[in-house]
Write an enzyme that holds these catalytic residues in place. Structure first.
Site, short mmCIF file in Angstrom:
data_model
loop_
_atom_site.label_atom_id
_atom_site.label_comp_id
_atom_site.label_asym_id
_atom_site.label_seq_id
_atom_site.Cartn_x
_atom_site.Cartn_y
_atom_site.Cartn_z
N SER A 256 23.02 -15.05 -39.18
CA SER A 256 24.08 -16.44 -38.75
C SER A 256 24.33 -17.72 -39.95
O SER A 256 25.35 -17.71 -39.34
CB SER A 256 24.79 -15.84 -38.21
N LYS A 257 22.90 -17.77 -39.93
CA LYS A 257 22.88 -18.95 -39.97
C LYS A 257 22.62 -19.65 -41.46
O LYS A 257 23.53 -19.08 -42.31
CB LYS A 257 21.57 -19.89 -39.80
N PRO A 258 23.76 -20.74 -41.85
CA PRO A 258 24.22 -21.31 -43.35
C PRO A 258 23.51 -20.32 -44.37
O PRO A 258 23.50 -19.44 -45.08
CB PRO A 258 23.65 -22.57 -43.57
#
Ligand SMILES: *Cc1c(COP(=O)(O)O)cnc(C)c1O
Length: 358
Positions: free
Chosen positions: A183-185
């Site tokens: 879910s990180k960039p």
């Protein structure tokens, strides 16, 4: 509606990702290899540093940074209290003492004034977190660290792709770490992370530590660990990296739309000359319980980053006497909204309407 629409992102790049995965499966080179080297070279170029080293997670990246610096018993490391547990966990794991410091209310990042008060003769490093995708003024932190002979580490787990003036996140501190948690960039399809530094000696030490302290096959110079980035993740990330700047442009547009239209909350403040990647689009609300009730009724996902500041966590109970007012206040009022490059216009409209009718 998804909080982060990973399925739509996969659909967008499916052919290329599937083909890269199948190449790795066919040649069965799962650890190391050319693809990992290629990805690391692309990462280093993107960020603008000499060395980028893939590792197994953002947490292991931070752990390795501390190990490579030789931080250990009797050392102190300054960390913000308003962050994800990993930032401070690794300090305790190497046997050092995390020194929790408060944040500024404008960007929720480590307060340099508070850091100055917390520096002691035992301080060996400062871990500055770039929370929600916006860096603190790392030039100011670097100057302070150079004056005091302290190492600056950026925890850029949420800020890969962000910038300040013409410098990217993970290119300013002495050592920088990021995470490729899905879910990180920039997210992998499993765990992953990276470490960045210009110092070749440190980079070499990190490469040895993340592979069992091995300098030659079955010759172990140091106590290391297995913290390698696996090749499948490198291959997937290498595809996503090509489209990352396009995604960031879309994220900036979506964030601007939230900024312009959200009512009854405090929108994120982005400082002059800083570009955020909005790892989270997080607002402050007065009565969070009431707002959450509305989200539930409307069946809209939300998240709280983070409900408990680290000095109040059970695992850090020896620090619970600390009063870090801003960290505590933000923890009570923060709310993260659905956000990704694949958030649909009508979904965003629904959220904007919910706030308008609070
Ligand atoms: C996600 C995150 C980490 C840890 O990254 P993992 O890849 O999940 O281990 C560390 N610090 C911050 C600020 C994070 O948001």
């Amino acid at each position: 509606m998804d909080f982060i629409n990973l399925k739509a992102q996969y659909s967008a790049y499916k052919n290329e990702i599937d083909s890269e995965i199948s190449k790795i499966l066919n040649n069965s080179s799962f650890i190391g290899g050319d693809k990992l080297k290629e990805f690391e070279a692309n990462l280093a170029k993107y960020v603008g540093v000499k060395n980028a080293i893939g590792c197994s997670s953002g947490t292991s990246a931070l752990y390795l940074a501390l190990r490579a610096l030789g931080i250990s018993y009797d050392d102190e490391v300054i960390v913000p209290s308003f962050t994800f547990i990993a930032t401070a966990e690794v300090v305790a794991l190497v046997g050092a003492k995390p020194v929790f410091v408060d944040i500024d209310l404008d960007d929720f990042n480590l307060s340099i004034e508070e850091v100055k008060k917390a520096i002691s003769p035992k301080t060996k490093a400062i871990i500055a977190v770039s929370i929600f995708g916006q860096m603190p003024d790392l030039f100011a932190f670097k100057k302070l660290c150079d004056e005091k002979n302290i190492t600056l580490i950026e925890d850029g787990a949420q800020s890969f792709g962000a910038s300040y003036k013409d410098k990217k996140s993970c290119s300013i501190a002495h050592i920088s770490c990021t995470s490729f948690f899905p879910s990180k960039p920039l997210g992998a399809y499993g765990d992953g992370g990276a470490i960045f530094c210009d110092d070749d000696f440190l980079a070499q030490k990190i490469k040895i530590l993340l592979n069992h302290g091995q300098t030659q096959k079955y010759n172990h110079e140091f106590i290391g660990i297995n913290a390698r980035l696996d090749t499948l993740q490198a291959a997937i990330l290498d595809v996503k990296l090509k489209y990352f700047d396009d995604e960031l442009k879309t994220r900036a547009k979506l964030a601007a739309n939230y900024d312009k239209n959200l009512k009854n909350c405090q929108i994120p403040k982005i400082k002059k000359d800083f570009i955020s990647v909005y790892a989270q689009y997080s607002v402050l609300v007065e009565d969070r319980a009431r707002v959450i009730e509305k989200f539930k009724q409307a069946n809209i996902p939300y998240a709280i980053h983070y409900p408990i500041p680290l000095h109040k966590q059970p695992c850090f109970k020896e620090f619970s006497h600390l009063e870090l007012k801003n960290s505590e206040f933000i923890s009570e009022h923060i709310l993260s909204l659905p956000f990704s490059a694949f958030l649909k216009e009508e979904e965003q409209e629904k959220i904007i309407n919910l706030f308008a009718n609070l």
